[in-house]
Design an enzyme around this catalytic site. Structure first.
Site, PDB file in Angstrom:
ATOM      1  CE  LYS A  72      -3.723  -0.181   2.713  1.00  0.00           C
ATOM      2  NZ  LYS A  72      -4.484  -0.344   3.986  1.00  0.00           N
TER       3      LYS A  72
HETATM    4  O1  G3P Z   1      -6.765   0.963   5.959  1.00  0.00           O
HETATM    5  C1  G3P Z   1      -7.347   2.209   6.040  1.00  0.00           C
HETATM    6  C2  G3P Z   1      -8.768   2.257   6.416  1.00  0.00           C
HETATM    7  O2  G3P Z   1      -9.305   1.012   6.497  1.00  0.00           O
HETATM    8  C3  G3P Z   1      -9.020   3.126   7.594  1.00  0.00           C
HETATM    9  O3  G3P Z   1     -10.123   2.736   8.291  1.00  0.00           O
HETATM   10  O4  G3P Z   1     -11.557   2.679  10.286  1.00  0.00           O
HETATM   11  O5  G3P Z   1      -9.335   3.843  10.405  1.00  0.00           O
HETATM   12  O6  G3P Z   1     -11.202   4.833   9.080  1.00  0.00           O
HETATM   13  P1  G3P Z   1     -10.581   3.579   9.600  1.00  0.00           P
END
Ligand code: G3P
Length: 225
Positions: free
Chosen positions: A86
């Site tokens: 990533k």
């Molecule tokens: O991997 C990035 C993404 O999944 C972030 O998720 O829950 O931290 O907004 P969150």
């Protein structure tokens, strides 16, 4: 459409993989930090759970492109060549993507908050683009719409890429993109559990069992009725 788990707790990953049709696991530095374990230890355990064919997503953290490429090579050496690296969709990230593409290393564009970020990552050769649906909603914008715009920009420009939509906080956000036919979504275990968490479902299934036992006797099934 692929369904991935956005998490690094290996007990949770095992539990979800045992039940649902899971295609892979995505992580990011914050998710790895929550595990409190050495990164490669937890990533190798995740790889052993999902097998050599499962998609594993691991983020590089170097601020410069050359550092990100060196990290990508180490990540693949440690976790297998089905892993995708990533890369954040920043100017330096796009430079890293062009270097990775030249070396034939698979990568995805992450930290996507705008449709143009996603489009540029796809043009740089990203196999997936990861819009952060709920984080975009929290900005007072429409995360599902941004994700759909990226999907449309990719398909209408004939780019060989697709979404790994991320950052979901409820089933409805996921469903909107499932209906739209995006390439993949990655979802935390608690939101995956919510796909089928409904008192009516449990009550209907319990009623079937009670009715059958009323007919054939307690504990009876179609094996011994
Ligand atoms: O991997 C990035 C993404 O999944 C972030 O998720 O829950 O931290 O907004 P969150």
């Amino acid at each position: 459409m692929k369904l991935c788990i956005d998490h690094a707790d290996t007990d949770e990953i095992r539990r979800i993989c045992a039940v649902y049709p899971i295609d892979g696991v995505s992580t990011n530095p914050s998710i790895l930090a929550k595990s409190g374990r050495p990164p490669y230890e937890v990533l190798k355990e995740i790889r052993s759970i999902i097998g050599p064919e499962g998609e594993l997503f691991v983020q590089a953290v170097s601020p410069d492109a050359e550092g990100a490429v060196a990290e990508a090579k180490r990540i693949l050496a440690e976790t297998g060549d089905r892993t995708l690296v990533k890369i954040p969709c920043t100017p330096e990230g796009f430079r890293a993507m062009k270097l990775l593409r030249a070396e034939g290393i698979r990568f995805i564009g992450t930290a996507v908050y705008t449709a143009m970020q996603g489009f540029l990552a796809a043009k740089c050769g990203a196999e997936y683009v990861a819009p952060y649906v709920n984080r975009i909603d929290n900005l007072g914008l429409d995360g599902v719409k941004v994700a759909k715009d990226i999907h449309d920009a990719i398909t209408r420009n004939g780019l060989d890429s697709g979404l790994l939509a991320a950052s979901f906080k409820n089933s409805q956000q996921v469903l909107e993109l499932v209906k739209y036919g995006v390439k993949a979504v990655t979802v935390s275990p608690d939101v995956i559990d919510g796909f089928v968490k409904n008192a009516e479902i449990s009550s209907a299934v319990d009623r079937f069992v009670r009715d059958f036992e009323g007919l054939c006797g307690e504990g009876k099934t179609m094996l011994d009725c």
